[in-house]
Design a protein around this motif. Structure first.
Motif, PDB file in Angstrom:
ATOM      1  N   TYR A  10      29.780  28.190  44.411  1.00 39.89           N
ATOM      2  CA  TYR A  10      30.446  28.740  43.227  1.00 39.89           C
ATOM      3  C   TYR A  10      30.866  30.162  43.545  1.00 39.89           C
ATOM      4  N   TYR A  11      32.143  30.429  43.604  1.00 44.74           N
ATOM      5  CA  TYR A  11      32.583  31.789  43.904  1.00 44.74           C
ATOM      6  C   TYR A  11      32.461  32.661  42.647  1.00 44.74           C
ATOM      7  N   ALA A  12      31.932  33.863  42.802  1.00 47.01           N
ATOM      8  CA  ALA A  12      31.873  34.832  41.702  1.00 47.01           C
ATOM      9  C   ALA A  12      32.372  36.178  42.205  1.00 47.01           C
ATOM     10  N   PRO A  13      33.235  36.859  41.428  1.00 50.29           N
ATOM     11  CA  PRO A  13      33.722  38.169  41.876  1.00 50.29           C
ATOM     12  C   PRO A  13      32.626  39.218  41.810  1.00 50.29           C
ATOM     13  N   ARG A  27      48.305  38.358  45.822  1.00 46.83           N
ATOM     14  CA  ARG A  27      49.147  37.225  45.402  1.00 46.83           C
ATOM     15  C   ARG A  27      49.264  37.163  43.877  1.00 46.83           C
ATOM     16  N   ALA A  28      49.058  38.289  43.194  1.00 49.07           N
ATOM     17  CA  ALA A  28      49.097  38.278  41.730  1.00 49.07           C
ATOM     18  C   ALA A  28      50.507  37.974  41.225  1.00 49.07           C
ATOM     19  N   PRO A  38      44.497  36.571  41.541  1.00 45.78           N
ATOM     20  CA  PRO A  38      43.708  36.268  42.748  1.00 45.78           C
ATOM     21  C   PRO A  38      42.379  37.006  42.704  1.00 45.78           C
ATOM     22  N   LYS A  39      41.415  36.474  43.434  1.00 42.64           N
ATOM     23  CA  LYS A  39      40.078  37.079  43.410  1.00 42.64           C
ATOM     24  C   LYS A  39      40.119  38.539  43.836  1.00 42.64           C
ATOM     25  N   ALA A 240      38.968  29.785  46.511  1.00 47.70           N
ATOM     26  CA  ALA A 240      37.810  30.052  45.657  1.00 47.70           C
ATOM     27  C   ALA A 240      37.857  31.472  45.116  1.00 47.70           C
ATOM     28  N   GLY A 241      37.675  31.606  43.821  1.00 44.12           N
ATOM     29  CA  GLY A 241      37.690  32.912  43.165  1.00 44.12           C
ATOM     30  C   GLY A 241      39.000  33.229  42.480  1.00 44.12           C
TER      31      GLY A 241
END
Ligand SMILES: NC(=O)N[C@H](N)C(=O)O
Length: 281
Positions: A10-13, A27-28, A38-39, A240-241
């Protein structure tokens, strides 16, 4: 399909700031049909805080903007050990889903305590009695999806529940041999629910092989893996993220890139008539 046996990721910032020597546009994207956060842009400077929460900050990934066309808000909450809230929700019409992506927290729901870990999922109906605290000694990060519940005369408000995705068997999409499956937390035929927050799972090479186009909005947070995703007319690389916000009708498809699974948390509004305009009558 069998229950998941391998550990999920599970990706978390984590926030922070990029160094001054770094210059990247990442890549926003924000368009009339969709947004990609993007993360790499979930940094300290774009966090917010909420009334009645302590030791807490959040990334607001989406929320109603125009006042009529968007249905939901989605946050990544970050609660330090010792933090939390005795009055987490201030809107009595709001229902919510919590989904833990890192750490551990204590949810007290209608007087009952639940220890929630990664993969933990809670559905909280409107006007619920709930509190949330982190006494774990480490940070906890979780998604909070909120929507104004649309009550229908003769249809009950659904009850609260707490579960973990690891206790649920994903449902295979027909004809995909398990390459595309959905972890459903409520029965699709349960008309008490007006939103679904599911987990969509793809094995490497799995695909949404047509441009789904529908009136339902989406919030998609990539938990694991990478893919190319069709958003309106653009093919976008996601991993992920990353978070995607899709307005109603935004065409969407994807190819999962591998080498591991590609999985995302998906919000969708369901099971209700739209309010019809009365044209002054
Ligand atoms: N983008 C998606 O994953 N969409 C889902 N298949 C859905 O709308 O149910």
């Amino acid at each position: 399909m069998a229950k998941q046996s391998e550990p999920r990721s599970y990706y978390a910032p984590t926030g922070g700031h990029p160094p001054q020597s770094q210059l990247t546009t990442d890549r926003a994207v924000f368009t009339e049909a969709y947004a990609v956060i993007p993360k790499g842009v979930m940094r300290d400077i774009v966090t917010s805080h909420l009334p009645f929460w302590t030791g807490t900050r959040l990334w607001v990934l989406s929320r109603p903007l125009s006042g009529f066309a968007e249905t939901f808000s989605q946050y990544i909450m970050e609660v330090q050990s010792g933090g939390g809230s005795d009055k987490p929700e201030t809107d009595p019409t709001a229902e919510g889903v919590l989904f833990v992506v890192e750490g551990e927290m204590t949810l007290t729901l209608n007087g009952q305590q639940h220890q929630m870990k990664e993969g933990g999922y809670a559905f909280i109906p409107p006007s619920s009695d709930w509190q949330l605290h982190n006494n774990s000694g480490a940070v906890v990060r979780f998604h909070w999806v909120r929507k104004a519940y649309e009550k229908v005369d003769g249809v009950d408000v659904p009850e609260a529940f707490v579960t973990n995705e690891n206790d649920i068997t994903p449902l295979e999409m027909p004809g995909t041999d398990g390459a595309w499956s959905t972890t459903r937390f409520v029965d699709m035929s349960d008309m008490r629910h007006d939103m679904h927050v599911n987990i969509v799972n793809f094995q490497p090479g799995g695909a949404i092989p047509f441009a789904e186009t529908h009136v339902m909005e989406h919030g998609l947070y990539v938990l694991e893996g990478k893919a190319v995703y069709l958003l309106n007319k653009d093919w976008v690389e996601v991993e992920a993220g990353d978070y995607m916000w899709l307005r109603a009708f935004c065409p969407q498809a994807c190819y999962a890139g591998g080498p591991g699974p590609f999985r995302y948390l998906l919000y969708k509004d369901v099971n209700r008539h739209m309010k019809l305009p009365t044209f002054g009558r």
